[in-house]
Write an enzyme that holds these catalytic residues in place. Structure first.
Site, PDB file in Angstrom:
ATOM      1  N   GLY A  64      21.586  33.174   7.225  1.00  0.00           N
ATOM      2  CA  GLY A  64      20.226  32.988   7.746  1.00  0.00           C
ATOM      3  C   GLY A  64      19.246  33.943   7.089  1.00  0.00           C
ATOM      4  O   GLY A  64      18.105  33.565   6.784  1.00  0.00           O
ATOM      5  N   GLU A  91      18.860  28.882  13.383  1.00  0.00           N
ATOM      6  CA  GLU A  91      19.743  28.873  14.556  1.00  0.00           C
ATOM      7  C   GLU A  91      21.005  29.609  14.142  1.00  0.00           C
ATOM      8  O   GLU A  91      21.808  29.080  13.382  1.00  0.00           O
ATOM      9  CB  GLU A  91      20.104  27.433  14.957  1.00  0.00           C
ATOM     10  N   ASN A 108      30.952  23.485  12.555  1.00  0.00           N
ATOM     11  CA  ASN A 108      31.528  23.415  13.914  1.00  0.00           C
ATOM     12  C   ASN A 108      31.140  22.133  14.663  1.00  0.00           C
ATOM     13  O   ASN A 108      31.963  21.559  15.371  1.00  0.00           O
ATOM     14  CB  ASN A 108      31.213  24.675  14.722  1.00  0.00           C
ATOM     15  N   GLU A 145      15.279  24.265  18.341  1.00  0.00           N
ATOM     16  CA  GLU A 145      15.710  22.892  18.095  1.00  0.00           C
ATOM     17  C   GLU A 145      15.967  22.268  19.453  1.00  0.00           C
ATOM     18  O   GLU A 145      16.010  22.950  20.468  1.00  0.00           O
ATOM     19  CB  GLU A 145      16.969  22.875  17.240  1.00  0.00           C
ATOM     20  N   CYS A 179      28.328  28.148  18.872  1.00  0.00           N
ATOM     21  CA  CYS A 179      27.406  29.291  18.781  1.00  0.00           C
ATOM     22  C   CYS A 179      27.022  29.794  20.160  1.00  0.00           C
ATOM     23  O   CYS A 179      26.826  30.977  20.360  1.00  0.00           O
ATOM     24  CB  CYS A 179      26.179  28.898  17.990  1.00  0.00           C
ATOM     25  N   GLY A 230      23.688  28.389  11.173  1.00  0.00           N
ATOM     26  CA  GLY A 230      24.863  29.024  10.587  1.00  0.00           C
ATOM     27  C   GLY A 230      24.887  30.497  10.918  1.00  0.00           C
ATOM     28  O   GLY A 230      24.355  30.926  11.947  1.00  0.00           O
ATOM     29  N   SER A 231      25.482  31.284  10.031  1.00  0.00           N
ATOM     30  CA  SER A 231      25.702  32.699  10.326  1.00  0.00           C
ATOM     31  C   SER A 231      24.426  33.516  10.098  1.00  0.00           C
ATOM     32  O   SER A 231      23.518  33.092   9.376  1.00  0.00           O
ATOM     33  CB  SER A 231      26.824  33.227   9.430  1.00  0.00           C
TER      34      SER A 231
HETATM   35  P1  NAD Z   1      27.654  29.889   7.195  1.00  0.00           P
HETATM   36  O1  NAD Z   1      26.359  30.602   7.340  1.00  0.00           O
HETATM   37  O2  NAD Z   1      28.686  30.492   6.334  1.00  0.00           O
HETATM   38  O3  NAD Z   1      27.403  28.419   6.622  1.00  0.00           O
HETATM   39  C1  NAD Z   1      26.493  27.523   7.185  1.00  0.00           C
HETATM   40  C2  NAD Z   1      25.953  26.612   6.104  1.00  0.00           C
HETATM   41  O4  NAD Z   1      25.202  27.400   5.176  1.00  0.00           O
HETATM   42  C3  NAD Z   1      27.034  25.905   5.287  1.00  0.00           C
HETATM   43  O5  NAD Z   1      26.589  24.597   5.002  1.00  0.00           O
HETATM   44  C4  NAD Z   1      27.107  26.735   4.027  1.00  0.00           C
HETATM   45  O6  NAD Z   1      27.524  26.009   2.900  1.00  0.00           O
HETATM   46  C5  NAD Z   1      25.665  27.160   3.855  1.00  0.00           C
HETATM   47  N1  NAD Z   1      25.469  28.376   3.068  1.00  0.00           N
HETATM   48  C6  NAD Z   1      26.330  29.419   2.911  1.00  0.00           C
HETATM   49  N2  NAD Z   1      25.784  30.360   2.098  1.00  0.00           N
HETATM   50  C7  NAD Z   1      24.555  29.905   1.740  1.00  0.00           C
HETATM   51  C8  NAD Z   1      23.494  30.419   0.944  1.00  0.00           C
HETATM   52  N3  NAD Z   1      23.588  31.611   0.332  1.00  0.00           N
HETATM   53  N4  NAD Z   1      22.364  29.691   0.821  1.00  0.00           N
HETATM   54  C9  NAD Z   1      22.236  28.504   1.448  1.00  0.00           C
HETATM   55  N5  NAD Z   1      23.207  27.951   2.201  1.00  0.00           N
HETATM   56  C10 NAD Z   1      24.348  28.638   2.359  1.00  0.00           C
HETATM   57  O7  NAD Z   1      28.177  29.643   8.667  1.00  0.00           O
HETATM   58  P2  NAD Z   1      29.532  28.911   9.104  1.00  0.00           P
HETATM   59  O8  NAD Z   1      30.635  29.888   8.995  1.00  0.00           O
HETATM   60  O9  NAD Z   1      29.661  27.608   8.429  1.00  0.00           O
HETATM   61  O10 NAD Z   1      29.196  28.605  10.629  1.00  0.00           O
HETATM   62  C11 NAD Z   1      29.470  29.491  11.641  1.00  0.00           C
HETATM   63  C12 NAD Z   1      28.206  30.221  12.081  1.00  0.00           C
HETATM   64  O11 NAD Z   1      27.202  29.291  12.482  1.00  0.00           O
HETATM   65  C13 NAD Z   1      28.459  31.060  13.315  1.00  0.00           C
HETATM   66  O12 NAD Z   1      27.872  32.328  13.165  1.00  0.00           O
HETATM   67  C14 NAD Z   1      27.777  30.301  14.430  1.00  0.00           C
HETATM   68  O13 NAD Z   1      27.392  31.060  15.520  1.00  0.00           O
HETATM   69  C15 NAD Z   1      26.636  29.666  13.734  1.00  0.00           C
HETATM   70  N6  NAD Z   1      26.165  28.500  14.484  1.00  0.00           N
HETATM   71  C16 NAD Z   1      24.960  28.550  15.112  1.00  0.00           C
HETATM   72  C17 NAD Z   1      24.514  27.458  15.852  1.00  0.00           C
HETATM   73  C18 NAD Z   1      23.186  27.482  16.553  1.00  0.00           C
HETATM   74  O14 NAD Z   1      22.663  26.429  16.831  1.00  0.00           O
HETATM   75  N7  NAD Z   1      22.623  28.632  16.825  1.00  0.00           N
HETATM   76  C19 NAD Z   1      25.286  26.316  15.929  1.00  0.00           C
HETATM   77  C20 NAD Z   1      26.501  26.288  15.286  1.00  0.00           C
HETATM   78  C21 NAD Z   1      26.930  27.398  14.548  1.00  0.00           C
END
Ligand code: NAD
Length: 486
Positions: free
Chosen positions: A235, A252, A154, A463, A286, A230-231
């Site tokens: 996480g 995060e 994002n 962060e 997020c 990420g998600s």
């Molecule tokens: P995602 O968790 O699917 O992916 C995030 C990253 O993790 C990607 O680079 C992906 O390739 C990697 N990934 C996926 N599976 C993995 C695994 N098993 N092991 C290691 N790495 C892996 O999330 P997304 O759909 O790309 O992003 C959207 C999510 O991110 C939303 O839930 C959003 O709220 C969150 N987000 C949080 C923040 C914050 O700062 N809190 C900021 C931006 C987005």
């Protein structure tokens, strides 16, 4: 329109390399057409990147630098990004979907992280601990060593920048795993590192699938610290991998953040907050204002204003939307857009009302109308689950306790907001809201200087801000027994 080269490599140990997993097509979500191809790392590529980072760490080359020199190097990377903003921002807009003005803002904010953290390299002082005569004791803040950083699509540049800047400032060697949906603009970090003389292997930029490259990186035995955005689901996997290797991680994760709007709020100002709060980056933020909890006496007026705002937003290809204003680009992908539209339909099935938008745009590309949903109750899925799209749910409240209960009533706790002219009410709410950051009378108030992170399922660790730097160093205590003359 910029010329986008057809194929982008990974950057490992100072070299541009192909990926063991082949290539992935990166789509332009405004056209749902292929923009370019990106090399995909496999576990062996990850292993090479980690080995390079480990070698750099063990050589001591970064830690040996006088901190002010390391800081200048980090700041120069930010400067380099700014000097190339006219090349980077259009690329980011094309691969991610956001408007060009938002992409320019993201590159500017990325540069700001390098400036902010680079300027603090020589401030991470230890302390001296009095042990009485016969001893001299002090602490040193040492880098963990190899910092693995995994980021989402994002804000691929902004989120990566804070980790890279903190990591290098504190003399860690970094491996960035870029998001597979929007990996291209991150290659500019490697160019910046090359241009300013970051040692080969100190910064590695690799794209790969989460389940393969991401998992290999987070589970690698030579990684000493992990930063993940990420998600929640991913996480949890990252935290388990970190626990297996007994290394710290910062998580995060997502959010379902609420703005509490009292009867004395300035709705003119609040309308502008909604504009940025939920429609920035098509709601794929997020810390988006995905819920509005408003005093019943102002509910109808607020809904009227927010629906008018939603209707006024001009939606279309981000690259054509150059100037700051009421415009919105594509979402990251059609599946992501379809998921958001389906969540809206499900909300209607649950009894909610679509007051504005709610549909996909009838044109190619991953476009969705700016959406406002009313008649939402706090227990509905639309009020509990992260949409990650341009969809805001509005709910009325009757008294302050109610408002706080609704705002705190999800598993998340990333940010929250309170809108009132009454300072006592605002400070009371700030204490009661369960979130890592509380905005009073301006959504997204704060900056790179303010710590950011979640309560509850939104993650742990912080962060941004000075606080983030401490995630990248570990304390070493040195106790010296002095000779008889002391
Ligand atoms: P995602 O968790 O699917 O992916 C995030 C990253 O993790 C990607 O680079 C992906 O390739 C990697 N990934 C996926 N599976 C993995 C695994 N098993 N092991 C290691 N790495 C892996 O999330 P997304 O759909 O790309 O992003 C959207 C999510 O991110 C939303 O839930 C959003 O709220 C969150 N987000 C949080 C923040 C914050 O700062 N809190 C900021 C931006 C987005």
């Amino acid at each position: 329109m910029i010329e986008v080269k057809p194929y982008w490599q990974n950057y490992v140990d100072g070299h541009w390399v192909d990926g063991g997993d082949g290539r992935i097509s990166v789509l332009n979500p405004a056209e749902s057409a292929v923009l370019a191809e990106q090399a995909l790392a496999d576990a062996a590529d990850i292993d090479r990147a980690v080995s390079a980072a480990k070698r750099v760490h063990q050589s001591g080359v970064l830690f040996a630098l006088r901190p002010v020199e390391r800081g200048r190097m980090v700041r120069a990377m930010g400067q380099y990004l700014l000097e190339h903003i006219d090349e980077i921002a259009p690329l980011l807009s094309l691969e991610q979907g956001k408007t060009l003005w938002e992409a320019r803002g993201e590159v500017t904010n990325s540069a700001r992280y390098f400036e902010y953290y680079g300027s603090q390299a020589d401030t991470l002082e230890g302390s001296s601990i009095p042990l009485g005569a016969g001893y001299f004791d002090f602490t040193v803040n040492e880098p963990y060593g190899v910092s693995a950083q995994i980021v989402p699509w994002n804000f691929p540049m902004e989120i990566a920048s804070r980790g890279i800047a903190c990591g290098l400032t504190t003399a860690n060697a970094v491996i960035l795993k870029t998001p597979e949906l929007a990996p291209l603009s991150s290659s500019w970090f490697a160019r910046a590192a090359e241009a300013v003389g970051v040692p080969a292997g100190a910064l590695n930029i690799v794209c790969g699938y989460g389940a393969s490259a991401g998992a290999a990186l987070s589970a690698h035995v030579d990684v000493n610290q992990i930063v993940f955005t990420g998600s929640v689901r991913t996480g949890m996997a990252i935290a388990a991998a970190a626990a297996n290797n007994v290394v710290p991680c910062v998580l995060e994760l997502g959010g379902k953040s609420a703005a509490v709007v009292h009867e004395d709020a300035d709705l003119d100002a609040f309308q502008r907050d909604v504009r940025m709060g939920i429609y920035l980056n098509s709601g794929q933020v997020c810390s988006a204002m995905s819920r509005i909890v408003v005093h019943r006496s102002r509910h109808d007026e607020l809904v009227e204003r927010v629906t008018a705002l939603a209707a006024s937003i001009d939606v279309g290809p981000g690259i054509e939307r150059k100037d700051f204003g009421a415009s919105m680009g594509a979402m990251i992908s059609e599946p992501q857009r379809d998921r958001a539209a389906e969540m809206v339909s499900a909300a209607v099935g649950d009894g909610a009302t679509v007051a504005a938008g709610g549909r996909k745009l009838n044109r190619p590309g991953a476009f969705m109308e700016p959406t406002v949903i009313t008649n939402v109750t706090p227990d509905m899925a639309i009020a509990q689950d992260e949409v990650f799209g341009p969809v805001v749910s509005v709910m009325p409240f009757d008294n302050e306790a109610d408002a706080i209960r609704i705002a705190n009533g999800t598993d998340y706790g990333l940010v929250a907001g309170v809108f009132t002219r009454d300072l006592d009410r605002a400070t009371a709410a700030a204490r009661q809201l369960r979130a890592g950051q509380v905005f009073v009378n301006e959504w997204f108030a704060g900056g790179v200087e303010t710590p950011f992170g979640g309560f509850g399922k939104s993650g742990y660790g912080r962060e941004k801000g000075r606080e983030a730097l401490w995630n990248y160093v570990q304390t070493k205590n040195v106790a010296i027994k002095l000779g008889a003359r002391s």
